[in-house]
Design an enzyme around this catalytic site. Structure first.
Site, PDB file in Angstrom:
ATOM      1  N   GLY A  21     -35.202   0.193  10.435  1.00  0.00           N
ATOM      2  CA  GLY A  21     -34.735  -0.906  10.690  1.00  0.00           C
ATOM      3  C   GLY A  21     -35.422  -1.868  12.199  1.00  0.00           C
ATOM      4  O   GLY A  21     -34.445  -2.298  12.762  1.00  0.00           O
ATOM      5  N   ARG A  24     -36.680  -6.682  13.452  1.00  0.00           N
ATOM      6  CA  ARG A  24     -36.038  -7.936  14.152  1.00  0.00           C
ATOM      7  C   ARG A  24     -34.791  -7.463  14.882  1.00  0.00           C
ATOM      8  O   ARG A  24     -34.378  -6.284  15.029  1.00  0.00           O
ATOM      9  CB  ARG A  24     -35.486  -8.724  12.799  1.00  0.00           C
ATOM     10  CG  ARG A  24     -36.619  -9.291  12.123  1.00  0.00           C
ATOM     11  CD  ARG A  24     -36.186 -10.467  10.643  1.00  0.00           C
ATOM     12  NE  ARG A  24     -35.390  -9.340   9.995  1.00  0.00           N
ATOM     13  CZ  ARG A  24     -34.728  -9.824   8.752  1.00  0.00           C
ATOM     14  NH1 ARG A  24     -34.833 -11.180   8.669  1.00  0.00           N
ATOM     15  NH2 ARG A  24     -34.051  -9.029   8.049  1.00  0.00           N
ATOM     16  N   ASP A  70     -37.337   2.421   2.470  1.00  0.00           N
ATOM     17  CA  ASP A  70     -35.989   2.090   2.138  1.00  0.00           C
ATOM     18  C   ASP A  70     -35.171   3.299   2.308  1.00  0.00           C
ATOM     19  O   ASP A  70     -35.258   4.370   1.886  1.00  0.00           O
ATOM     20  CB  ASP A  70     -35.832   1.924   0.725  1.00  0.00           C
ATOM     21  CG  ASP A  70     -34.706   1.429   0.001  1.00  0.00           C
ATOM     22  OD1 ASP A  70     -33.491   1.486   0.677  1.00  0.00           O
ATOM     23  OD2 ASP A  70     -34.531   0.898  -1.191  1.00  0.00           O
ATOM     24  N   ASN A  97     -30.738   2.302  13.117  1.00  0.00           N
ATOM     25  CA  ASN A  97     -30.379   1.115  13.365  1.00  0.00           C
ATOM     26  C   ASN A  97     -30.359   0.360  12.005  1.00  0.00           C
ATOM     27  O   ASN A  97     -29.545  -0.913  11.982  1.00  0.00           O
ATOM     28  CB  ASN A  97     -31.626   0.245  14.053  1.00  0.00           C
ATOM     29  CG  ASN A  97     -31.124  -1.341  14.329  1.00  0.00           C
ATOM     30  OD1 ASN A  97     -30.166  -1.519  14.895  1.00  0.00           O
ATOM     31  ND2 ASN A  97     -31.919  -2.113  13.865  1.00  0.00           N
ATOM     32  N   SER A 149     -20.713  -0.300  15.443  1.00  0.00           N
ATOM     33  CA  SER A 149     -20.247  -1.522  15.596  1.00  0.00           C
ATOM     34  C   SER A 149     -18.852  -1.516  16.269  1.00  0.00           C
ATOM     35  O   SER A 149     -18.013  -0.894  15.877  1.00  0.00           O
ATOM     36  CB  SER A 149     -20.387  -2.367  14.222  1.00  0.00           C
ATOM     37  OG  SER A 149     -19.592  -3.608  14.403  1.00  0.00           O
ATOM     38  N   TYR A 162     -17.894  -3.490   5.774  1.00  0.00           N
ATOM     39  CA  TYR A 162     -18.722  -3.492   6.873  1.00  0.00           C
ATOM     40  C   TYR A 162     -17.965  -2.329   7.994  1.00  0.00           C
ATOM     41  O   TYR A 162     -18.660  -1.558   8.533  1.00  0.00           O
ATOM     42  CB  TYR A 162     -19.150  -4.615   7.560  1.00  0.00           C
ATOM     43  CG  TYR A 162     -19.913  -4.641   8.799  1.00  0.00           C
ATOM     44  CD1 TYR A 162     -21.264  -4.062   8.628  1.00  0.00           C
ATOM     45  CD2 TYR A 162     -19.657  -4.650  10.120  1.00  0.00           C
ATOM     46  CE1 TYR A 162     -22.345  -4.269   9.695  1.00  0.00           C
ATOM     47  CE2 TYR A 162     -20.344  -4.784  11.321  1.00  0.00           C
ATOM     48  CZ  TYR A 162     -21.748  -4.281  11.038  1.00  0.00           C
ATOM     49  OH  TYR A 162     -22.673  -4.006  12.144  1.00  0.00           O
ATOM     50  N   LYS A 166     -18.849   1.633   9.447  1.00  0.00           N
ATOM     51  CA  LYS A 166     -19.194   1.602  10.714  1.00  0.00           C
ATOM     52  C   LYS A 166     -18.377   2.933  11.276  1.00  0.00           C
ATOM     53  O   LYS A 166     -18.656   3.701  12.077  1.00  0.00           O
ATOM     54  CB  LYS A 166     -19.353   0.534  11.535  1.00  0.00           C
ATOM     55  CG  LYS A 166     -20.435  -0.413  11.403  1.00  0.00           C
ATOM     56  CD  LYS A 166     -22.031   0.205  11.351  1.00  0.00           C
ATOM     57  CE  LYS A 166     -22.947  -0.780  11.241  1.00  0.00           C
ATOM     58  NZ  LYS A 166     -24.297  -0.032  11.512  1.00  0.00           N
ATOM     59  N   ILE A 195     -23.834  -9.966  19.043  1.00  0.00           N
ATOM     60  CA  ILE A 195     -25.141 -10.024  19.828  1.00  0.00           C
ATOM     61  C   ILE A 195     -25.646 -11.188  19.120  1.00  0.00           C
ATOM     62  O   ILE A 195     -25.573 -11.561  17.818  1.00  0.00           O
ATOM     63  CB  ILE A 195     -25.758  -8.965  19.498  1.00  0.00           C
ATOM     64  CG1 ILE A 195     -24.924  -7.393  19.906  1.00  0.00           C
ATOM     65  CG2 ILE A 195     -26.985  -8.939  20.488  1.00  0.00           C
ATOM     66  CD1 ILE A 195     -24.507  -7.380  21.440  1.00  0.00           C
TER      67      ILE A 195
END
Length: 254
Positions: A21, A24, A70, A97, A149, A162, A166, A195
Site C-alpha cells: 500500500g 499514497r 491484492d 501498510n 493505529s 477498524y 488494528k 494524520i
C-alpha cells in the site's frame, strides 16, 4: 574548535524493502523515506495505477518499483514476495501498510464492511508475513513493521470494525516477535494518530476542532513523521527493539 560528532550508521543503505500500500499518504512517505536512505524499495498498490506511477516518476535516482497486488490474496502475496526476491536477491524489511476503513455505527455496519476491513487489515498482514518470514529466517535477518493505529487502544465512535482489526495487528505483532526473534528478525508496529492523509480527510472535515482538542500537540501528524518512525524501527538504531507498538500520535486522548 568544536569537534565533529559522527552519526551512527542506520544500516539500511544497499538493503531491500517491500512496502504494501505504498502509492499514497503514509505508504508513499514510507517508500520515499526508505528509498532516500539508500534502499531498493518495491511497493504494492491495488487500484490507483496513476498514483503508483507518480511515486516512481517523482523520485528519479531512487530505486523504487511499483507492483499491483491484492494483499487479501495469499497466492498473489506469495508470488509478489518470490518475484521481488528473484529480482533483488532478498527482502530485508517488510512494511505492512495496506489498509482500509469502513466507518459506521455498529448497527449500521454491513457484512461487507466487516469482511473488507478484516480481509485487508488483518489477512493482508498475515499473507505477506507468512510469505516473507521463511526467506528472512534463512538469512537470519529481517525487520517487519506493521502499521497499526491508536484506534486499537483508544476507541472511537463508528470504528468498531477498524479498531478490532488494528487490535488484532498489535497482538499479531507481539506474538510474531516472540516466534522469530531467535532467528534475527525484529517485529514491531507503528500506531499513527490522526494524520493528514486522504484517508482521514472526511473525519478531519467533520470533527476537526474536537479532534485537535484531544491532541496534546494541537495539530495533526504528517505522513513523514510516521515514515521516520518506520525508518527508525527498520534501522540498526533499533537493534534491541522488538515486539513493541510505537504510538506516533501527538499525545492523542491523553
Amino acid at each position: 574548535m568544536s569537534e565533529t560528532v559522527s552519526q551512527p550508521d542506520a544500516g539500511l543503505a544497499g538493503r531491500n524493502a517491500l512496502v504494501t500500500g505504498g502509492s499514497r499518504g503514509i505508504g508513499r512517505a514510507i517508500v520515499e523515506r526508505l528509498a532516500g536512505a539508500g534502499m531498493d524499495v518495491t511497493f504494492t498498490y491495488l487500484g490507483n495505477e496513476a498514483a503508483a506511477n507518480e511515486v516512481v516518476s517523482a523520485n528519479p535516482g531512487l530505486k523504487i518499483t511499483a507492483v499491483k497486488v491484492d494483499a487479501r490474496d495469499s497466492a498473489a502475496a506469495r508470488q509478489c514476495v518470490e518475484a521481488v526476491i528473484e529480482r533483488v536477491g532478498r527482502i530485508d524489511v517488510l512494511v505492512n501498510n495496506a489498509g482500509v476503513i469502513r466507518d459506521n455505527l455498529l448497527p449500521l455496519l454491513e457484512d461487507d464492511d466487516l469482511k473488507t476491513v478484516f480481509a485487508t487489515n488483518i489477512e493482508g498482514v498475515f499473507n505477506f508475513c507468512r510469505a516473507v518470514v521463511p526467506f528472512m529466517m534463512s538469512k537470519r535477518y529481517g525487520r517487519i513493521i506493521n502499521i497499526s493505529s491508536v484506534s486499537a487502544d483508544k476507541g472511537g465512535r463508528g470504528q468498531t470494525n477498524y479498531a478490532a482489526s488494528k487490535g488484532a495487528i498489535n497482538s499479531f505483532t507481539k506474538s510474531l516477535a516472540v516466534e522469530v526473534g531467535r532467528r534475527g528478525i525484529r517485529v514491531n508496529a507503528v500506531a499513527p494518530g490522526v494524520i493528514e492523509t486522504e484517508m482521514s480527510q472526511e473525519v478531519r472535515d467533520l470533527a476537526g476542532d474536537e479532534i485537535i482538542s484531544n491532541i496534546v500537540l494541537k495539530r495533526y501528524g504528517l505522513p513523514s513523521e510516521i515514515a521516520d518512525a518506520v525508518w527508525f524501527l527498520s534501522s540498526d538504531l533499533a537493534s534491541y527493539v522488538t515486539g513493541q507498538i510505537l504510538s506516533v500520535d501527538g499525545g492523542f486522548k491523553m
